[in-house]
Design an enzyme around this catalytic site. Structure first.
Site, PDB file in Angstrom:
ATOM      1  N   GLY A 239       0.755  -1.250   0.000  1.00 10.05           N
ATOM      2  CA  GLY A 239       0.000   0.000   0.000  1.00 10.05           C
ATOM      3  C   GLY A 239       0.779   1.290   0.000  1.00 10.05           C
ATOM      4  O   GLY A 239       0.204   2.339  -0.286  1.00 10.05           O
ATOM      5  N   GLU A 281       3.555  -6.820   1.999  1.00  7.66           N
ATOM      6  CA  GLU A 281       3.296  -7.197   0.599  1.00  7.66           C
ATOM      7  C   GLU A 281       3.393  -5.973  -0.308  1.00  7.66           C
ATOM      8  O   GLU A 281       2.425  -5.603  -0.982  1.00  7.66           O
ATOM      9  CB  GLU A 281       1.880  -7.784   0.463  1.00  7.66           C
ATOM     10  CG  GLU A 281       1.590  -8.989   1.331  1.00  7.66           C
ATOM     11  CD  GLU A 281       0.113  -9.386   1.318  1.00  7.66           C
ATOM     12  OE1 GLU A 281      -0.714  -8.676   0.685  1.00  7.66           O
ATOM     13  OE2 GLU A 281      -0.217 -10.395   1.946  1.00  7.66           O
ATOM     14  N   GLY A 283       4.049  -3.632  -3.475  1.00  7.42           N
ATOM     15  CA  GLY A 283       4.145  -3.776  -4.926  1.00  7.42           C
ATOM     16  C   GLY A 283       4.646  -2.485  -5.541  1.00  7.42           C
ATOM     17  O   GLY A 283       5.813  -2.337  -5.912  1.00  7.42           O
ATOM     18  N   ARG A 284       3.758  -1.496  -5.575  1.00  2.56           N
ATOM     19  CA  ARG A 284       4.046  -0.229  -6.243  1.00  2.56           C
ATOM     20  C   ARG A 284       5.337   0.432  -5.735  1.00  2.56           C
ATOM     21  O   ARG A 284       6.125   0.940  -6.524  1.00  2.56           O
ATOM     22  CB  ARG A 284       2.866   0.726  -6.022  1.00  2.56           C
ATOM     23  CG  ARG A 284       2.947   1.991  -6.828  1.00  2.56           C
ATOM     24  CD  ARG A 284       1.883   3.012  -6.369  1.00  2.56           C
ATOM     25  NE  ARG A 284       0.592   2.453  -6.137  1.00  2.56           N
ATOM     26  CZ  ARG A 284      -0.417   2.454  -7.012  1.00  2.56           C
ATOM     27  NH1 ARG A 284      -0.272   3.024  -8.175  1.00  2.56           N
ATOM     28  NH2 ARG A 284      -1.581   1.905  -6.695  1.00  2.56           N
ATOM     29  N   ARG A 320      -3.620   2.918 -16.541  1.00  3.03           N
ATOM     30  CA  ARG A 320      -3.902   3.677 -15.323  1.00  3.03           C
ATOM     31  C   ARG A 320      -4.646   4.997 -15.578  1.00  3.03           C
ATOM     32  O   ARG A 320      -5.609   5.300 -14.871  1.00  3.03           O
ATOM     33  CB  ARG A 320      -2.622   3.915 -14.508  1.00  3.03           C
ATOM     34  CG  ARG A 320      -1.890   2.623 -14.131  1.00  3.03           C
ATOM     35  CD  ARG A 320      -0.856   2.834 -13.042  1.00  3.03           C
ATOM     36  NE  ARG A 320      -1.472   3.160 -11.785  1.00  3.03           N
ATOM     37  CZ  ARG A 320      -1.498   4.365 -11.254  1.00  3.03           C
ATOM     38  NH1 ARG A 320      -0.878   5.368 -11.854  1.00  3.03           N
ATOM     39  NH2 ARG A 320      -2.109   4.588 -10.127  1.00  3.03           N
ATOM     40  N   TYR A 324      -8.246   4.962 -13.897  1.00  2.00           N
ATOM     41  CA  TYR A 324      -8.379   5.674 -12.618  1.00  2.00           C
ATOM     42  C   TYR A 324      -8.232   7.179 -12.772  1.00  2.00           C
ATOM     43  O   TYR A 324      -8.068   7.886 -11.766  1.00  2.00           O
ATOM     44  CB  TYR A 324      -7.283   5.231 -11.629  1.00  2.00           C
ATOM     45  CG  TYR A 324      -7.029   3.754 -11.556  1.00  2.00           C
ATOM     46  CD1 TYR A 324      -7.961   2.892 -10.990  1.00  2.00           C
ATOM     47  CD2 TYR A 324      -5.843   3.216 -12.052  1.00  2.00           C
ATOM     48  CE1 TYR A 324      -7.712   1.535 -10.920  1.00  2.00           C
ATOM     49  CE2 TYR A 324      -5.590   1.854 -11.979  1.00  2.00           C
ATOM     50  CZ  TYR A 324      -6.531   1.025 -11.419  1.00  2.00           C
ATOM     51  OH  TYR A 324      -6.283  -0.320 -11.341  1.00  2.00           O
ATOM     52  N   CYS A 350      -9.057   3.350 -30.566  1.00  3.41           N
ATOM     53  CA  CYS A 350     -10.302   4.020 -30.956  1.00  3.41           C
ATOM     54  C   CYS A 350     -11.254   4.160 -29.772  1.00  3.41           C
ATOM     55  O   CYS A 350     -12.288   3.481 -29.701  1.00  3.41           O
ATOM     56  CB  CYS A 350     -10.951   3.241 -32.084  1.00  3.41           C
ATOM     57  SG  CYS A 350      -9.832   3.130 -33.472  1.00  3.41           S
ATOM     58  N   GLU A 351     -10.901   4.977 -28.831  1.00  2.00           N
ATOM     59  CA  GLU A 351     -11.718   5.283 -27.650  1.00  2.00           C
ATOM     60  C   GLU A 351     -11.352   6.688 -27.216  1.00  2.00           C
ATOM     61  O   GLU A 351     -10.158   7.016 -27.161  1.00  2.00           O
ATOM     62  CB  GLU A 351     -11.352   4.369 -26.463  1.00  2.00           C
ATOM     63  CG  GLU A 351     -11.542   2.912 -26.662  1.00  2.00           C
ATOM     64  CD  GLU A 351     -12.794   2.369 -25.993  1.00  2.00           C
ATOM     65  OE1 GLU A 351     -13.546   3.144 -25.368  1.00  2.00           O
ATOM     66  OE2 GLU A 351     -13.006   1.168 -26.126  1.00  2.00           O
ATOM     67  N   TYR A 378       1.938  -1.681 -12.263  1.00  2.00           N
ATOM     68  CA  TYR A 378       0.595  -1.699 -12.862  1.00  2.00           C
ATOM     69  C   TYR A 378       0.619  -1.079 -14.255  1.00  2.00           C
ATOM     70  O   TYR A 378      -0.348  -0.435 -14.665  1.00  2.00           O
ATOM     71  CB  TYR A 378      -0.421  -1.011 -11.935  1.00  2.00           C
ATOM     72  CG  TYR A 378      -0.395  -1.595 -10.531  1.00  2.00           C
ATOM     73  CD1 TYR A 378      -0.826  -2.895 -10.310  1.00  2.00           C
ATOM     74  CD2 TYR A 378       0.097  -0.869  -9.448  1.00  2.00           C
ATOM     75  CE1 TYR A 378      -0.769  -3.457  -9.030  1.00  2.00           C
ATOM     76  CE2 TYR A 378       0.159  -1.423  -8.175  1.00  2.00           C
ATOM     77  CZ  TYR A 378      -0.279  -2.714  -7.969  1.00  2.00           C
ATOM     78  OH  TYR A 378      -0.216  -3.257  -6.709  1.00  2.00           O
TER      79      TYR A 378
HETATM   80  N1  LLP Z   1      -1.451  -7.164  -1.299  1.00  2.00           N
HETATM   81  C1  LLP Z   1      -2.685  -7.307  -1.811  1.00  2.00           C
HETATM   82  C2  LLP Z   1      -3.564  -8.322  -1.264  1.00  2.00           C
HETATM   83  C3  LLP Z   1      -3.094  -6.466  -2.859  1.00  2.00           C
HETATM   84  O1  LLP Z   1      -4.325  -6.599  -3.356  1.00  2.00           O
HETATM   85  C4  LLP Z   1      -2.217  -5.480  -3.370  1.00  2.00           C
HETATM   86  C5  LLP Z   1      -2.623  -4.601  -4.461  1.00  2.00           C
HETATM   87  C6  LLP Z   1      -0.927  -5.389  -2.811  1.00  2.00           C
HETATM   88  C7  LLP Z   1      -0.583  -6.245  -1.767  1.00  2.00           C
HETATM   89  C8  LLP Z   1       0.100  -4.404  -3.299  1.00  2.00           C
HETATM   90  O2  LLP Z   1      -0.276  -3.093  -3.079  1.00  2.00           O
HETATM   91  P1  LLP Z   1       0.728  -1.900  -3.416  1.00  2.00           P
HETATM   92  O3  LLP Z   1       1.908  -2.028  -2.478  1.00  2.00           O
HETATM   93  O4  LLP Z   1       1.140  -2.040  -4.827  1.00  2.00           O
HETATM   94  O5  LLP Z   1      -0.051  -0.681  -3.170  1.00  2.00           O
HETATM   95  N2  LLP Z   1      -3.924  -1.188 -10.426  1.00  2.00           N
HETATM   96  C9  LLP Z   1      -3.976  -0.201  -9.366  1.00  2.00           C
HETATM   97  C10 LLP Z   1      -3.482  -0.753  -8.051  1.00  2.00           C
HETATM   98  C11 LLP Z   1      -4.232  -1.988  -7.606  1.00  2.00           C
HETATM   99  C12 LLP Z   1      -3.706  -2.571  -6.339  1.00  2.00           C
HETATM  100  C13 LLP Z   1      -4.277  -3.924  -6.129  1.00  2.00           C
HETATM  101  N3  LLP Z   1      -3.802  -4.598  -4.966  1.00  2.00           N
HETATM  102  C14 LLP Z   1      -3.183   1.016  -9.802  1.00  2.00           C
HETATM  103  O6  LLP Z   1      -2.642   1.003 -10.902  1.00  2.00           O
HETATM  104  O7  LLP Z   1      -3.140   2.010  -9.087  1.00  2.00           O
END
Ligand code: LLP
Length: 423
Positions: A239, A281, A283-284, A320, A324, A350-351, A378
């Site tokens: 997150g 966990e 990601g981003r 993205r 969003y 084409c959108e 993402y």
């Molecule tokens: N753990 C779980 C269970 C998740 O669903 C997610 C992301 C993460 C960890 C990693 O979260 P992060 O550290 O990346 O914030 N496509 C969207 C973001 C969707 C996030 C989905 N879940 C975007 O491009 O902003």
């Protein structure tokens, strides 16, 4: 520090000019910096040093094998959400024993696959899922390690599409139902209750909601212990946000230090209570600013109300903005003294929703190169083949060397799995 900086008027990825990369690999191309990736991962890993903690990279953010292999080599575990992601971890040489399996809709086949590879833990999101997992584990002659994803009902204060910890979200077991769900899990013979987890949302700039969620989880762990259900790990999900424009997200080491301080204080208050493993966990915050999307201007199309800068990347390559209304930075690769104008940067799809950036001041001409910044997370992982467009190439830069880590998709490959009906 950004690893995509100008040198002598030309943007580089580490020590390599993006003009060279475009020449060699074409456009649109995702370009990643190995140094940026490692720096971001190590800021988690170093903050966990000497602790019983595991950083499980949320690979949905970017699941390229080269990214996974690099992180696995530095000790990462993985947070996965499908059987396909588990197969990627294995293909990249990652350790299934460090994998957490999240997601609200795990199929039987996915459960059986994950059990056969002895993953670390299933993050279970509902009572029906507990029953299914118990059954699949029985059929496989195994005991499934489980954690319950609890929905702590805290407001992550982020975009509604990426907030996941509120009562109205589909994710996790409601906080008030958690005790009953744990009791049910503890009574199932083919489940072993190991932990608790939550993930309240993405692109969080402040860690206050995460710490609020942690406090709620701690309270639950204590109540469960009173009932004899002792948990071994606590997983706070991902997150932490990144800078797209002028946001200043909390620094990862500061966030982790606050988490560990709370955990230590909690454990100390229990007079020598057993230590609990902590998992994250992210990601981003690991891949987001480690990648850019390199694209070339096809046409400039001045208009009465708007000027359009039509580039060769589109919404299918980078969803993205369309999905969003996300703001992504756009920059010229070669600095010039061309006159500046305000453009909407759009793709060939084409959108009307096919835009990458709106109302940006750019100094461009047809054929110039641009980058979309902070596209490492993402980006490619959400790309599609809409309009029968092959997905971009992916390149990893290490110093002054570039490696093609995914070939550009050829249009023929897009219909290779299709067949026509007999006449
Ligand atoms: N753990 C779980 C269970 C998740 O669903 C997610 C992301 C993460 C960890 C990693 O979260 P992060 O550290 O990346 O914030 N496509 C969207 C973001 C969707 C996030 C989905 N879940 C975007 O491009 O902003």
């Amino acid at each position: 520090m950004s690893h995509f900086l100008p040198k002598k008027g030309v943007l580089h990825a580490e020590d390599l000019a993006l003009t060279d990369i475009a020449e060699r690999f074409g456009t649109p191309t995702y370009v990643y910096s190995k140094a940026a990736l490692l720096e971001n991962f190590m800021s988690y890993a170093n903050s966990c040093k000497g602790r019983d903690a595991l950083v499980c990279y949320a690979m949905k953010a970017n699941s390229n094998l080269a990214v996974l292999k690099l992180l696995a080599a530095h000790g990462a575990g993985f947070d996965l959400v499908s059987g396909g992601e588990l197969l990627r971890v294995i293909a990249a040489g990652g350790d299934p024993g460090k994998c957490l399996f999240s997601g609200v809709g795990k199929s039987r086949a996915e459960m059986a696959l994950a059990l056969s590879h002895d993953i670390l833990c299933f993050n279970v999101e509902s009572i029906p899922e507990l029953h299914r997992l118990n059954e699949v584990a029985r059929e496989a002659g195994k005991v499934a390690p489980v954690s319950l994803r609890v929905n702590p009902n805290v407001d992550a204060k982020t975009h509604p599409y990426i907030a996941t910890g509120l009562k109205a979200n589909k994710f996790g077991v409601a906080f008030d139902d958690a005790l009953a769900a744990y009791r049910a899990a503890a009574a199932m013979p083919h489940l072993k209750v190991l932990g608790i987890d939550c993930h309240i949302g993405s692109q969080l700039l402040d860690d206050a909601p995460l710490l609020e969620a942690l406090d709620k989880l701690i309270g639950l762990v204590d109540r469960l212990a009173d009932e004899g259900i002792v948990l071994h790990h606590l997983d706070l999900g991902g997150g932490i946000g990144i800078t797209y424009d002028n946001e200043s997200p909390v620094a990862v080491p500061d966030y982790l230090a606050r988490v560990f301080a709370r955990i230590d204080a909690w454990r100390a208050s229990q007079h020598g209570g057993k230590p609990i493993k902590v998992a994250f966990e992210p990601g981003r915050s690991i891949v987001g600013n480690a990648g850019v999307l390199l694209t070339r201007v096809e046409y400039l199309k001045p208009g009465e109300e708007k000027n359009f800068c039509i580039v060769d990347a589109a919404m299918n390559d980078l969803m993205r903005p369309a999905m969003y209304e996300a703001w992504m930075g756009v920059e010229e690769v070669v600095q010039s003294d061309r006159p500046a104008s305000v453009y909407d940067v759009v793709g060939p799809v084409c959108e009307s929703g096919d835009w990458l950036a709106r109302e940006r001041q750019l100094k461009v001409a047809a054929n110039d190169l641009l980058i979309i910044r902070s596209a490492g997370a993402y980006g490619m992982s959400m790309a599609s083949n809409y309009n029968s467009r092959g997905r971009p190439a992916e390149v990893m830069v290490d110093g002054d060397r570039a490696y093609l880590v995914r070939q550009r998709e050829k249009p023929e490959a897009l219909f290779a799995l299709e067949s026509v009906m007999p006449d």
